[in-house]
Design an enzyme around this catalytic site. Structure first.
Site, mmCIF file in Angstrom:
data_model
loop_
_atom_site.group_PDB
_atom_site.id
_atom_site.type_symbol
_atom_site.label_atom_id
_atom_site.label_comp_id
_atom_site.label_asym_id
_atom_site.label_seq_id
_atom_site.Cartn_x
_atom_site.Cartn_y
_atom_site.Cartn_z
ATOM 1 N N GLU A 188 -12.582 -2.335 12.476
ATOM 2 C CA GLU A 188 -12.605 -1.571 11.223
ATOM 3 C C GLU A 188 -13.799 -1.960 10.344
ATOM 4 O O GLU A 188 -14.545 -1.094 9.896
ATOM 5 C CB GLU A 188 -11.292 -1.797 10.466
ATOM 6 C CG GLU A 188 -11.249 -1.083 9.125
ATOM 7 C CD GLU A 188 -9.907 -1.233 8.436
ATOM 8 O OE1 GLU A 188 -8.998 -1.879 9.006
ATOM 9 O OE2 GLU A 188 -9.755 -0.683 7.320
ATOM 10 N N GLU A 226 0.820 -1.211 0.000
ATOM 11 C CA GLU A 226 0.000 0.000 0.000
ATOM 12 C C GLU A 226 0.849 1.254 0.000
ATOM 13 O O GLU A 226 0.554 2.222 0.718
ATOM 14 C CB GLU A 226 -0.969 -0.012 1.197
ATOM 15 C CG GLU A 226 -1.953 -1.186 1.149
ATOM 16 C CD GLU A 226 -2.970 -1.214 2.290
ATOM 17 O OE1 GLU A 226 -2.681 -0.641 3.341
ATOM 18 O OE2 GLU A 226 -4.037 -1.815 2.100
ATOM 19 N N ASP A 273 -8.655 -8.744 4.029
ATOM 20 C CA ASP A 273 -8.304 -7.739 5.032
ATOM 21 C C ASP A 273 -9.389 -7.620 6.094
ATOM 22 O O ASP A 273 -10.089 -6.621 6.138
ATOM 23 C CB ASP A 273 -8.077 -6.382 4.348
ATOM 24 C CG ASP A 273 -7.496 -5.346 5.302
ATOM 25 O OD1 ASP A 273 -6.961 -5.738 6.352
ATOM 26 O OD2 ASP A 273 -7.572 -4.148 4.983
#
Lengths: 653, 653
Positions: free
Chosen positions: B377, B270, B349
């Site tokens: 998240e 990333e 993820d």
């Protein structure tokens, strides 16, 4: 100023004046501006300028014939001499720039007498510039040209080079006819609120730089100012103490800026405070500010951008498009003379294609200003070429009723959200300068031919003109708005953009949001039924013939069909294509048109200065990448939903 | 510390010890910690504690029997006396908290001898805390519990109350078995890079507060440190100067923090720098850092979260799920002994449902750590109740091959991304404390029953327990993960979230993005074909039997069906329902379950302290609003696409 692009006032455009003999008659600060322009030109090109009575002969006479505040001027051509006369200094300045725009043609021909005056007394740019950088919106909200011309580091810019830049900006605006600038964002945050009171000196400094070019300065203020600045317990517009506070604050503004233009207010909109909190009407709110401004000759611009931005997407009866009309038409006749209701040209928010706002024409006893958006929020963010002249011209020539067009109905003026920042090319994309220029010229003359204005802009900006260059620029710019529409928004469907920043495609980005912006696409069809018969009734807000035209899919123009009606993918348009095939075709065509424009631009490499050519070339790469992304996402989305293959077998992912 | 919730260590849980007579034998800093705990309890409840040889009788003997660094302890119960013995100080501390957790039960029964030791030597929390507030990610990346415990205003917190809070945190962690904390975000930005060198003192200050609770401090570092901090021209892991720089920097770290745990590195991921820039492998990169740490007994945690985050959504051959396996399996056996490859439990993820990462079990010659995400998240951001114990337990008990489960294969340890901030309740949602506790307890004992752990957490946190309260909390928490899955992610489809912040639904939010996260829903069906026969081949990365189980829709478990296969809406699941009806049903059920849980919580108002009850009640309102939004958006989206009505005629918009 070094390195800043001269835009449409390169030195060369002053050659016709600068090589001749000019007589200037009259006195006053704006006459001094005229003198400085002519004297500068003569310095560069060897001509001569005299003030007042001087022995002839002269090629050009610029004459102030009165002492009023008028903007009109006469242009005459007799006996081999060009004469510009005006009864007001501002008129004389506009007359000078008229001669500049004409170039050598100003000195040709005989027996010509022309009277020029603007259609509207107010031709305004609203800057959505923040003083303090906003954590989400940055220095300039919806700005795509760098920082602010006016503000940096939480203060008004004060460096000599910065002030010179503001003057240069004023000069460019005067040369296209703009006479008012609001210097800060309509979303007035905590820091910016103080411009009205303890920081008015910073506004006065900006006003001083713009004044020599006939430009009055306006200020966006928060309706909550009496509370946040004045310490009052209320901002109720009918509260006496509130009115007194505004009167006193306004008097102090005029002490600092005697020719101050007035206030711009966004109230009860997208979270801004407003009169609704006190059970008062928007007329009550606007009139209180109008009363404070009236003794000083100021105007309040009250924005009509009021709608429910917390709508439930499940609720298909509420229609954001109706909101401005529903809120404001009942108030017609209630606004003070110096209160102007500022209406966005479309009912939604500056989409690439919208019908005209039905409010325009529906409030005959109210001064309306029509607001356009030069900054390309939804039209490519100055990374895409999108010359908006044709769209604005369509808006301004549109006749809501038989007896008047929008340009005439906009008695309160024409306003554009500025597309300018501290970028060396002013507008990020060098070709976006054409939008700023076109707005100014259309604001002066709303029924003017945008193509002629574009020619004018090209001749000035790229002087001396090369026919291949001129033709190339026309090819790149002429159809760019329709090209942008093709690869983004089919048949009046808007809002298929990434939420928040609004750049790039996201077909469902606003589909399940609280913003009132839906397309209702399903496996069978797409569009919003806004008919009276079966939909939200929005079509009925128009006068005849439009209410009838828009009511039925049979009469609604193709380009607005899905704005007014939910249609099946198989519906056959006037063009003979189905809705789905139209979506595919326009998206393929749009990309092809960008590819072609990019090629044209590449071919101009030898006739455009390298920095400008490189900047535009670089933006074309991004435009093409983005246009392909739009094409592929939109086509894939509707193919996946409809299951209908492209009739021409092109690749859809 | 005032006003901070005691979480699972309220004073009351020390009553069984604090009312008794305790003998503590041994010396050392962690023995002092044990003493302080017992002495504090006796102060509060009237008991007595003696150190070393003292006249009896005693109810509890805590005895250090050696001088090693071990974590094991023995618990015995003979002759009316409870004895905890350990050969290492850390073991004694864990033994004490074992007694605390047992409560009165620790002092009942006879003739019991139990040996306790953790399954893994490393039970770690990674804090994604930034030192300087990140303009997008804030103080704590993916943090939903306020600011950072460790950092504020660009510095380590240094006020006495802040340091007391860090100590309280260490104490809570020790009480559930966690022994390592990484104090900063794996995305190491400019400010945070300096923690490694000139700002190591701030890390040392934090380490000093955590050390008395047996917790070693770890640091996230940037692979580019030799360039950005050392001024070297390269960060090439095979460059001698680079290795020397790391060796020296690491030696200085150990001067400041003698028991420093090691580095955490996110490289080539990333946008983070890594060894790929130099044509080196990840083993090269990790081994260089391992070499620097090795003389000091440190470990490098090298994250396996490497994939192409600039994927073209049009490209259906690239599969992000394959990436970690494809990148790392060829490197098996090349990593140093003190290099740990840290692998997220799923291939994507931290979605609410993923299969196990096929990397786990496929690198027998590499020490793997398995990373879980306590911070919610993608599981409701601590505004939704979502107890992750059952998910983690499923992960840890999963057997990639016949002869070992994940808990055993995680020889490098178990890691969770922390869900804690400076919120008075530590975790924003008070019930999210259960996730932190459960992680610690499962890390110690991966095959432990999560229900038993939840009971333990309830007994401690809500002591003294009330049967109605206990049953209510079980009802609220037990099924909360599956409830969350129901109203968000059907049949293994993830990523239908708002891009960026990841809260709330956006079915197509990541569908046309570069992130490799697609569901490919069209009017006929949905899902990603990851089979070997016709898809991306991902299913073939598993060992048997899983490669075969996942390869065919006939054998693939329902809850992962759309992760592995693209299925028509009409496909009949094992449950007997069609895919589309399953989507509708689970979304209606999920909301109903939230409504029911909210009612249960409301009924507990008289048995929960008011502040905690109010906080949870407020979050339930948001959870219910959000769950309904999920239900309606997901159902509408698939109804609009499929055209299939709900079999039960419920409202779909």
């Amino acid at each position: 100023m070094q390195g800043v692009d001269p835009a449409w006032l390169p030195d060369e455009v002053f050659r016709p004046i600068g090589t001749r003999r000019t007589l200037l008659r009259g006195s006053g600060p704006l006459v001094d501006t005229v003198y400085a322009e002519v004297a500068g030109a003569c310095d560069r090109f060897g001509g001569r300028v005299e003030r007042d009575a001087s022995p002839g002969p002269f090629d050009l006479v610029l004459e102030l014939t009165g002492a009023d505040d008028g903007e009109a001027f006469a242009y005459e051509r007799h006996d081999g001499r060009t004469t510009v006369s005006a009864s007001g200094q501002r008129g004389l300045l506009y007359g000078l720039f008229h001669v500049v725009r004409l170039g050598e043609a100003a000195f040709r021909g005989e027996h010509r007498t022309e009277q020029h005056s603007p259609a509207s007394p107010l031709r305004m740019l609203d800057h959505w510039d923040n003083v303090a950088v906003h954590p989400v919106m940055g220095q300039v909200e919806r700005g795509y040209a760098g920082g602010s011309l006016f503000w940096a580091n939480g203060r008004a810019r004060g460096e000599p080079a910065d002030l010179a830049r503001v003057r240069a900006y004023g000069r460019l605006l005067a040369a296209c006819g703009i006479n008012a600038v609001a210097v800060n964002n309509v979303n007035v945050h905590a820091t910016e609120a103080h411009l009205l009171t303890d920081r008015i000196g910073e506004v006065a400094d900006i006003a001083s730089e713009l004044r020599p070019f006939g430009i009055r300065t306006h200020l966006s203020v928060t309706f909550a100012a009496p509370i946040v600045l004045g310490g009052l317990p209320t901002a109720d517009p009918l509260d006496e103490a509130v009115g007194a506070w505004w009167a006193e604050a306004t008097a102090r503004v005029y002490e600092a800026i005697p020719d101050f233009g007035g206030y711009v207010v966004k109230a009860d909109s997208e979270g801004r405070p407003g009169p609704f909190a006190y059970g008062r009407s928007h007329a009550d709110g606007a009139n209180m500010l109008a009363a404070a401004l009236e003794p000083h000759g100021g105007t309040v611009h009250w924005r009509a951008f009021v709608y429910n931005h917390r709508q439930d997407w499940r609720d298909r009866t509420t229609d954001r498009a109706r909101a401005a009309y529903d809120h404001f038409v009942p108030l017609d006749g209630e606004f003070a003379d110096n209160a102007v209701l500022q209406v966005k040209h479309g009912p939604m928010d500056f989409q690439v294609r919208e019908p005209l706002s039905p409010l325009i024409g529906a409030m005959p006893r109210t001064r309306l200003a029509v607001e356009l958006q030069a900054t390309q929020e939804y039209t490519g963010q100055q990374r895409h070429v999108c010359w908006l002249g044709p769209m604005w011209s369509e808006v301004l020539r549109f006749r809501p009723e038989a007896d008047a067009c929008v340009g005439e109905l906009a008695r309160g003026g024409l306003v554009a959200v500025s597309n300018v920042g501290d970028d060396p090319f002013w507008t990020g994309h060098p070709l976006a300068q054409a939008n700023l220029f076109t707005f100014g010229r259309l604001a002066w003359e709303p029924d003017g031919d945008p193509g002629r204005i574009l020619d004018e802009w090209i001749r000035l900006t790229f002087a001396p003109g090369d026919p291949r260059l001129h033709a190339g620029l026309r090819a790149v710019l002429d159809g760019s708005w329709r090209t942008y529409e093709k690869y983004t928004a089919p048949l009046g469907v808007g809002w298929m953009v990434q939420p928040g920043h609004h750049y790039g495609p996201s077909v469902d980005g606003y589909e399940y949001s609280p913003w009132g912006t839906y397309h209702f696409a399903d496996r069978d069809g797409i569009g919003v039924d806004r008919s009276v018969a079966t939909g939200t009734g929005y079509a009925g807000q128009y006068a005849k013939p439009w209410a009838e035209v828009y009511e039925s899919p049979d009469t609604c123009p193709d380009e607005l069909l899905l704005f007014f009606h939910h249609m099946s993918y198989g519906h056959v348009l006037r063009s003979g294509k189905t809705v789905i095939q139209h979506i595919y075709d326009t998206h393929f065509e749009g990309v092809e048109e960008v590819e072609a424009a990019r090629e044209v631009w590449a071919s101009l490499v030898d006739v455009v200065d390298p920095a400008r050519h490189a900047r535009v070339a670089e933006r074309f790469e991004e435009q093409l990448r983005s246009a392909r992304e739009w094409r592929d996402q939109v086509n894939s989305y509707f193919f996946r939903k409809s299951g209908v293959p492209d009739a021409h077998g092109r690749r859809i992912y």
